[in-house]
Design a protein around this motif. Sequence first.
Motif, PDB file in Angstrom:
ATOM      1  N   UNK A  56      44.515  25.470  39.019  1.00 16.40           N
ATOM      2  CA  UNK A  56      43.747  26.707  38.959  1.00 16.40           C
ATOM      3  C   UNK A  56      43.800  27.444  40.289  1.00 16.40           C
ATOM      4  N   UNK A  57      44.160  28.744  40.301  1.00 21.49           N
ATOM      5  CA  UNK A  57      44.152  29.500  41.558  1.00 21.49           C
ATOM      6  C   UNK A  57      42.752  29.541  42.178  1.00 21.49           C
ATOM      7  N   UNK A  58      42.701  29.572  43.505  1.00 20.54           N
ATOM      8  CA  UNK A  58      41.420  29.524  44.216  1.00 20.54           C
ATOM      9  C   UNK A  58      40.538  30.732  43.903  1.00 20.54           C
ATOM     10  N   UNK A  59      41.145  31.861  43.537  1.00 17.02           N
ATOM     11  CA  UNK A  59      40.362  33.070  43.301  1.00 17.02           C
ATOM     12  C   UNK A  59      39.326  32.882  42.189  1.00 17.02           C
ATOM     13  N   UNK A  60      39.536  31.938  41.272  1.00 18.21           N
ATOM     14  CA  UNK A  60      38.592  31.737  40.181  1.00 18.21           C
ATOM     15  C   UNK A  60      37.214  31.320  40.692  1.00 18.21           C
ATOM     16  N   UNK A  61      37.164  30.643  41.814  1.00 19.73           N
ATOM     17  CA  UNK A  61      35.886  30.179  42.369  1.00 19.73           C
ATOM     18  C   UNK A  61      35.335  31.123  43.427  1.00 19.73           C
TER      19      UNK A  61
END
Length: 281
Positions: A56-61
């Motif tokens: 999962x890309x970090x931008x999701x968090x």
Amino acid sequence: MDAGVAYFPTHDALGPAALARLVEERGHRWLMWAEHTHIPASRETPWGDIAGAPPLPRKYARTYDPFVASAYALSVTSALRVGTGVALVAQRDPITTAKEVASLDHLSGGRFDFGVGAGWNREEMADHGIDPRTRMRRLREYVLAMKAIWTQHEASFHGEFVSFDRIWSDPKPMQRPHPPILVGGAGPTVLHRVLEYGDGWMPNHGPGIIERIVELRERADRPIEVVVMGAPSGDVDVLSAYENAGVDRVLFWIPSGRRSVVERKLDHIEATMAELHDRPA
């Protein structure tokens, strides 16, 4: 077929207000935000609920709340339509969310689009006290409850998950009867949801979408907008096929980055759309 952009508004990238100004200045008409309140560190549910999905890309968090981001974007623009793509409605309080949507739409003069979805991250839902097995039923019921709040002076609603009697909630949305509800998802029953309570269908780009657009048009008894999320910005043949299928709007993902990164992507999108529009009919 028109085009707009979608974005994860993260704290370490171009901010919502600056992005909105840039997108409007360059002639785009839509800006939609992703939503995740958090990402559980366990990461038990694969990205997109697909086995074998990449990390999962970090931008999701790292995203800002989409309603807060919308307030910033709407306050610095005059014609841009802003919305959620999608709001994870099953994880939200419907009375509070109805107030947020109505407030944004009223303050912006009717420029808010409400993309809705049930979500895919089971641990995220569980942290909100939501049984993932109920998320589709909750999505339906919460949307119907919000519609009642937006359209009734003294709204009442009684369902399995939400119940209230004779409440006042103003202001009402500027758009009547309410902002467009764009139902996200491409699962086997999504068209039932679109036809029951949606004003549009907003699937992610992928195989089988065009065939299902045909099915949607055949089943619908009213105009229903089709918005394809995550269209490939460099594939004119795919975009042409969507246009020929009657897609109303495509949304291209913009990377969460500094202004120069965003501008390069916008350049690419605009060149692709120009090539599409220059093709013979």
